[in-house]
Design an enzyme around this catalytic site. Structure first.
Site, PDB file in Angstrom:
ATOM      1  N   SER A   1       0.811  -1.229   0.000  1.00 17.30           N
ATOM      2  CA  SER A   1       0.000   0.000   0.000  1.00 17.30           C
ATOM      3  C   SER A   1       0.839   1.271   0.000  1.00 17.30           C
ATOM      4  O   SER A   1       1.896   1.332   0.630  1.00 17.30           O
ATOM      5  CB  SER A   1      -0.863  -0.014   1.267  1.00 17.30           C
ATOM      6  OG  SER A   1      -1.419   1.255   1.497  1.00 17.30           O
TER       7      SER A   1
ATOM      8  N   TYR B   1      -1.719   0.421  10.759  1.00 14.00           N
ATOM      9  CA  TYR B   1      -1.962  -0.250   9.472  1.00 14.00           C
ATOM     10  C   TYR B   1      -0.746  -0.095   8.547  1.00 14.00           C
ATOM     11  O   TYR B   1      -0.268  -1.068   7.962  1.00 14.00           O
ATOM     12  CB  TYR B   1      -3.220   0.344   8.811  1.00 14.00           C
ATOM     13  CG  TYR B   1      -3.402  -0.075   7.368  1.00 14.00           C
ATOM     14  CD1 TYR B   1      -3.990  -1.285   7.039  1.00 14.00           C
ATOM     15  CD2 TYR B   1      -2.968   0.748   6.321  1.00 14.00           C
ATOM     16  CE1 TYR B   1      -4.151  -1.674   5.708  1.00 14.00           C
ATOM     17  CE2 TYR B   1      -3.126   0.374   4.999  1.00 14.00           C
ATOM     18  CZ  TYR B   1      -3.722  -0.836   4.693  1.00 14.00           C
ATOM     19  OH  TYR B   1      -3.858  -1.212   3.369  1.00 14.00           O
TER      20      TYR B   1
ATOM     21  N   GLU C   1       0.110   3.634   1.737  1.00 14.40           N
ATOM     22  CA  GLU C   1       0.158   4.067   3.144  1.00 14.40           C
ATOM     23  C   GLU C   1       1.550   3.843   3.733  1.00 14.40           C
ATOM     24  O   GLU C   1       1.904   4.457   4.735  1.00 14.40           O
ATOM     25  CB  GLU C   1      -0.865   3.298   3.982  1.00 14.40           C
ATOM     26  CG  GLU C   1      -2.248   3.915   3.996  1.00 14.40           C
ATOM     27  CD  GLU C   1      -2.313   5.178   4.852  1.00 14.40           C
ATOM     28  OE1 GLU C   1      -2.807   6.194   4.323  1.00 14.40           O
ATOM     29  OE2 GLU C   1      -1.872   5.166   6.009  1.00 14.40           O
TER      30      GLU C   1
HETATM   31  P1  NAP Z   1     -11.494  -4.761   1.802  1.00  8.22           P
HETATM   32  O1  NAP Z   1     -12.627  -4.417   0.893  1.00  8.22           O
HETATM   33  O2  NAP Z   1     -11.483  -4.212   3.178  1.00  8.22           O
HETATM   34  O3  NAP Z   1     -11.402  -6.360   1.878  1.00  8.22           O
HETATM   35  C1  NAP Z   1     -10.606  -6.999   2.833  1.00  8.22           C
HETATM   36  C2  NAP Z   1     -10.776  -8.500   2.712  1.00  8.22           C
HETATM   37  O4  NAP Z   1      -9.941  -9.157   3.674  1.00  8.22           O
HETATM   38  C3  NAP Z   1     -12.204  -9.010   2.958  1.00  8.22           C
HETATM   39  O5  NAP Z   1     -12.489 -10.034   2.023  1.00  8.22           O
HETATM   40  C4  NAP Z   1     -12.105  -9.594   4.356  1.00  8.22           C
HETATM   41  O6  NAP Z   1     -13.022 -10.635   4.601  1.00  8.22           O
HETATM   42  C5  NAP Z   1     -10.695 -10.166   4.316  1.00  8.22           C
HETATM   43  N1  NAP Z   1     -10.128 -10.459   5.629  1.00  8.22           N
HETATM   44  C6  NAP Z   1      -9.903  -9.580   6.633  1.00  8.22           C
HETATM   45  N2  NAP Z   1      -9.354 -10.219   7.676  1.00  8.22           N
HETATM   46  C7  NAP Z   1      -9.232 -11.522   7.323  1.00  8.22           C
HETATM   47  C8  NAP Z   1      -8.745 -12.691   7.991  1.00  8.22           C
HETATM   48  N3  NAP Z   1      -8.254 -12.643   9.229  1.00  8.22           N
HETATM   49  N4  NAP Z   1      -8.759 -13.865   7.318  1.00  8.22           N
HETATM   50  C9  NAP Z   1      -9.255 -13.937   6.092  1.00  8.22           C
HETATM   51  N5  NAP Z   1      -9.748 -12.879   5.407  1.00  8.22           N
HETATM   52  C10 NAP Z   1      -9.737 -11.690   6.041  1.00  8.22           C
HETATM   53  O7  NAP Z   1     -10.108  -4.327   1.121  1.00  8.22           O
HETATM   54  P2  NAP Z   1      -9.763  -3.960  -0.412  1.00  8.22           P
HETATM   55  O8  NAP Z   1      -9.992  -2.503  -0.618  1.00  8.22           O
HETATM   56  O9  NAP Z   1     -10.382  -4.950  -1.313  1.00  8.22           O
HETATM   57  O10 NAP Z   1      -8.180  -4.143  -0.410  1.00  8.22           O
HETATM   58  C11 NAP Z   1      -7.583  -5.404  -0.697  1.00  8.22           C
HETATM   59  C12 NAP Z   1      -6.153  -5.411  -0.156  1.00  8.22           C
HETATM   60  O11 NAP Z   1      -5.401  -4.380  -0.766  1.00  8.22           O
HETATM   61  C13 NAP Z   1      -6.024  -5.192   1.346  1.00  8.22           C
HETATM   62  O12 NAP Z   1      -4.917  -5.954   1.796  1.00  8.22           O
HETATM   63  C14 NAP Z   1      -5.717  -3.702   1.463  1.00  8.22           C
HETATM   64  O13 NAP Z   1      -5.030  -3.422   2.662  1.00  8.22           O
HETATM   65  C15 NAP Z   1      -4.845  -3.524   0.231  1.00  8.22           C
HETATM   66  N6  NAP Z   1      -4.829  -2.194  -0.364  1.00  8.22           N
HETATM   67  C16 NAP Z   1      -6.001  -1.588  -0.702  1.00  8.22           C
HETATM   68  C17 NAP Z   1      -5.972  -0.355  -1.323  1.00  8.22           C
HETATM   69  C18 NAP Z   1      -7.249   0.347  -1.733  1.00  8.22           C
HETATM   70  O14 NAP Z   1      -7.191   1.555  -2.014  1.00  8.22           O
HETATM   71  N7  NAP Z   1      -8.375  -0.350  -1.823  1.00  8.22           N
HETATM   72  C19 NAP Z   1      -4.740   0.268  -1.621  1.00  8.22           C
HETATM   73  C20 NAP Z   1      -3.564  -0.400  -1.267  1.00  8.22           C
HETATM   74  C21 NAP Z   1      -3.619  -1.641  -0.654  1.00  8.22           C
HETATM   75  P3  NAP Z   1     -14.463 -10.394   5.333  1.00  8.22           P
HETATM   76  O15 NAP Z   1     -15.439 -10.089   4.213  1.00  8.22           O
HETATM   77  O16 NAP Z   1     -14.713 -11.702   5.991  1.00  8.22           O
HETATM   78  O17 NAP Z   1     -14.298  -9.245   6.285  1.00  8.22           O
HETATM   79  N1  GDD Z   2     -12.503   7.334   6.082  1.00  5.03           N
HETATM   80  C1  GDD Z   2     -12.633   8.676   6.182  1.00  5.03           C
HETATM   81  N2  GDD Z   2     -13.785   9.202   6.689  1.00  5.03           N
HETATM   82  N3  GDD Z   2     -11.605   9.447   5.765  1.00  5.03           N
HETATM   83  C2  GDD Z   2     -11.757  10.788   5.828  1.00  5.03           C
HETATM   84  C3  GDD Z   2     -12.922  11.400   6.319  1.00  5.03           C
HETATM   85  C4  GDD Z   2     -13.982  10.560   6.784  1.00  5.03           C
HETATM   86  O1  GDD Z   2     -15.026  11.018   7.232  1.00  5.03           O
HETATM   87  N4  GDD Z   2     -12.767  12.735   6.239  1.00  5.03           N
HETATM   88  C5  GDD Z   2     -11.558  12.965   5.719  1.00  5.03           C
HETATM   89  N5  GDD Z   2     -10.931  11.774   5.464  1.00  5.03           N
HETATM   90  C6  GDD Z   2      -9.566  11.627   4.941  1.00  5.03           C
HETATM   91  C7  GDD Z   2      -8.670  10.746   5.822  1.00  5.03           C
HETATM   92  O2  GDD Z   2      -8.172  11.491   6.935  1.00  5.03           O
HETATM   93  C8  GDD Z   2      -7.607  10.377   4.788  1.00  5.03           C
HETATM   94  O3  GDD Z   2      -6.625  11.384   4.740  1.00  5.03           O
HETATM   95  C9  GDD Z   2      -8.348  10.353   3.463  1.00  5.03           C
HETATM   96  O4  GDD Z   2      -9.628  10.957   3.704  1.00  5.03           O
HETATM   97  C10 GDD Z   2      -8.572   8.953   2.859  1.00  5.03           C
HETATM   98  O5  GDD Z   2      -9.128   8.118   3.856  1.00  5.03           O
HETATM   99  P1  GDD Z   2      -9.693   6.645   3.491  1.00  5.03           P
HETATM  100  O6  GDD Z   2     -10.648   6.735   2.367  1.00  5.03           O
HETATM  101  O7  GDD Z   2     -10.181   6.063   4.785  1.00  5.03           O
HETATM  102  O8  GDD Z   2      -8.431   5.876   2.919  1.00  5.03           O
HETATM  103  P2  GDD Z   2      -6.909   5.795   3.386  1.00  5.03           P
HETATM  104  O9  GDD Z   2      -6.104   6.614   2.421  1.00  5.03           O
HETATM  105  O10 GDD Z   2      -6.738   6.075   4.819  1.00  5.03           O
HETATM  106  O11 GDD Z   2      -6.592   4.246   3.180  1.00  5.03           O
HETATM  107  C11 GDD Z   2      -6.994   3.557   1.988  1.00  5.03           C
HETATM  108  O12 GDD Z   2      -5.980   3.640   1.020  1.00  5.03           O
HETATM  109  C12 GDD Z   2      -4.767   2.969   1.372  1.00  5.03           C
HETATM  110  C13 GDD Z   2      -3.790   3.204   0.219  1.00  5.03           C
HETATM  111  O13 GDD Z   2      -3.170   4.434   0.342  1.00  5.03           O
HETATM  112  C14 GDD Z   2      -7.321   2.121   2.381  1.00  5.03           C
HETATM  113  O14 GDD Z   2      -7.905   1.467   1.277  1.00  5.03           O
HETATM  114  C15 GDD Z   2      -6.074   1.364   2.757  1.00  5.03           C
HETATM  115  O15 GDD Z   2      -6.387  -0.023   2.956  1.00  5.03           O
HETATM  116  C16 GDD Z   2      -5.059   1.513   1.617  1.00  5.03           C
HETATM  117  O16 GDD Z   2      -3.873   0.810   1.902  1.00  5.03           O
END
Ligand code: NAP
Ligand code: GDD
Length: 325
Positions: A124, A148, A126
């Site tokens: 990520s 995280y 992050e």
């Molecule tokens: P998500 O929608 O939150 O999905 C997370 C998945 O992980 C769900 O299927 C959840 O299952 C499963 N999970 C959580 N804990 C588990 C455990 N202990 N054992 C087995 N399964 C478990 O996340 P996403 O947005 O699809 O992201 C996928 C991956 O990419 C994550 O690793 C996230 O950190 C990473 N990532 C995401 C982003 C982004 O912007 N979306 C960016 C960078 C990296 P349940 O349905 O059972 O809860």
């Molecule tokens: N969630 C949330 N809710 N975020 C808010 C809000 C609110 O009401 N208001 C402002 N934000 C700001 C957060 O402080 C952050 O700076 C930004 O919006 C994005 O927040 P999220 O959408 O929660 O995502 P994230 O950037 O913290 O994390 C996501 O992206 C990562 C990759 O950079 C997640 O998908 C992580 O799993 C992923 O790794």
């Protein structure tokens, strides 16, 4: 020969798009799910007849090893994690167990069952946290700002370490934020598109948000899962940044979303609420996707504006169906 892919986190946003994509590529797709008392897998409801499910948990080494032995995949996509940043301050130890040590458990299972399995680790942006360079690229030092982010740094380095120690085809995709109508409603983009739709339908009058000035490099999840697959099709394993190269503030996202719904200015609806401000913030993320373009031939297809429009319209239609029902 038909290839088999195992996806952990198949019920999540990325798992659902990746499963769809791999099915179009002719894969046998197997998803690992953990037991829940109710069977709510709405993101993959349309795919249940096309994918197989196996039960396992990132906390449980035996379950992962056994299911790998049973499924015998050629590719593993480790997408499962505790992925919501604020929860990682509330549950730092559990986040470490899932998001950090869970990766080691998957890698250990691969080593024990079949070291020829290719594995993708969901790293990520992050990890860059308090960024030391703009834009962020593969060589940018990590400075995580949440439990995280710290857990993801561990997951990244253990993936690199197993590649170097045991010659596994293990890659880490450093993905910047990617969104879609299937995004969890706690993440800011979906919180905004859902809030806009509720306001549009007269279900509420305001939307409470935290830091509006944070900037993110937002892309479309459907584009990003293609990059995951491409990383496992290369001759050599390598780590790659996947991003659009453009950054926008949360304020920009809100402004564009309210406009897309024809509601006028976001300022008439958005209320700043300190409850959503984080103990430590990541102020600015913007990735450099040039390696992805050069090595994978990958480029995003969906623009920021098209993404906002897609999410807002999907939520407006969803509420219209619910209200009409
Ligand atoms: P998500 O929608 O939150 O999905 C997370 C998945 O992980 C769900 O299927 C959840 O299952 C499963 N999970 C959580 N804990 C588990 C455990 N202990 N054992 C087995 N399964 C478990 O996340 P996403 O947005 O699809 O992201 C996928 C991956 O990419 C994550 O690793 C996230 O950190 C990473 N990532 C995401 C982003 C982004 O912007 N979306 C960016 C960078 C990296 P349940 O349905 O059972 O809860
Ligand atoms: N969630 C949330 N809710 N975020 C808010 C809000 C609110 O009401 N208001 C402002 N934000 C700001 C957060 O402080 C952050 O700076 C930004 O919006 C994005 O927040 P999220 O959408 O929660 O995502 P994230 O950037 O913290 O994390 C996501 O992206 C990562 C990759 O950079 C997640 O998908 C992580 O799993 C992923 O790794």
């Amino acid at each position: 020969m038909q290839k088999t892919a195992l996806i952990t986190g198949i019920t999540g946003q990325d798992g659902s798009y990746l499963a769809e994509f791999l099915l179009t590529q002719g894969y046998r797709v197997v998803g690992m799910t953990r037991r829940t008392s109710t069977d709510v897998h709405e993101r993959i409801a349309h795919l249940v007849d096309d994918i197989e499910f196996v039960s396992g948990d990132l906390l449980d080494q035996t379950s992962i090893t056994k299911l790998l032995d049973q499924v015998r995949p050629q590719e593993v996509y480790n997408l499962a994690a505790q992925s919501f940043v604020p929860t990682s301050w509330q549950q730092p130890v559990l986040t470490g167990e899932f998001t950090a040590l869970g990766v080691t458990r998957v890698l250990e299972a691969i080593r024990a069952v079949d070291p020829a399995i290719r594995v993708y680790q969901a790293s990520s942006s992050e990890m860059f946290g308090k960024v030391t360079e703009v834009p962020q690229r593969e060589s940018t030092p990590f400075y995580p700002r949440s439990p995280y982010g710290v857990a993801k740094v561990y997951g990244h380095w253990i993936t690199v370490n197993y590649r170097e120690s045991y010659d596994l085809f293990a890659v880490s995709g450093i993905l910047f934020n990617h969104e879609s109508p299937r995004r969890g409603k706690e993440f800011v983009t979906r919180k905004i598109s859902d809030g806009v739709a509720r306001i549009k339908h007269g279900l509420t009058r305001e939307l409470r948000l935290g830091n509006l000035d944070a900037k993110r490099d937002w892309g479309f999840a459907g584009d990003y899962v293609r990059a995951m697959w491409l990383m496992l099709q290369q001759e050599r394993p390598d780590d790659v940044v996947i991003a659009t190269g453009r950054t926008h503030s949360v304020r920009d996202f809100a402004r564009t979303a309210f406009q897309a719904a024809g509601l006028g200015s976001y300022e008439d609806y958005v209320v700043m609420d300190p409850r959503f401000v984080r103990p430590a913030e990541v102020d600015l993320l913007v990735g450099d996707p040039s390696k992805a373009k050069r090595d994978l031939g990958w480029e995003p297809q969906v623009s920021f504006e098209a993404l906002v429009e897609m999410m807002v319209q999907a939520d407006i239609e969803r509420y219209a169906r619910a209200v009409g029902a």
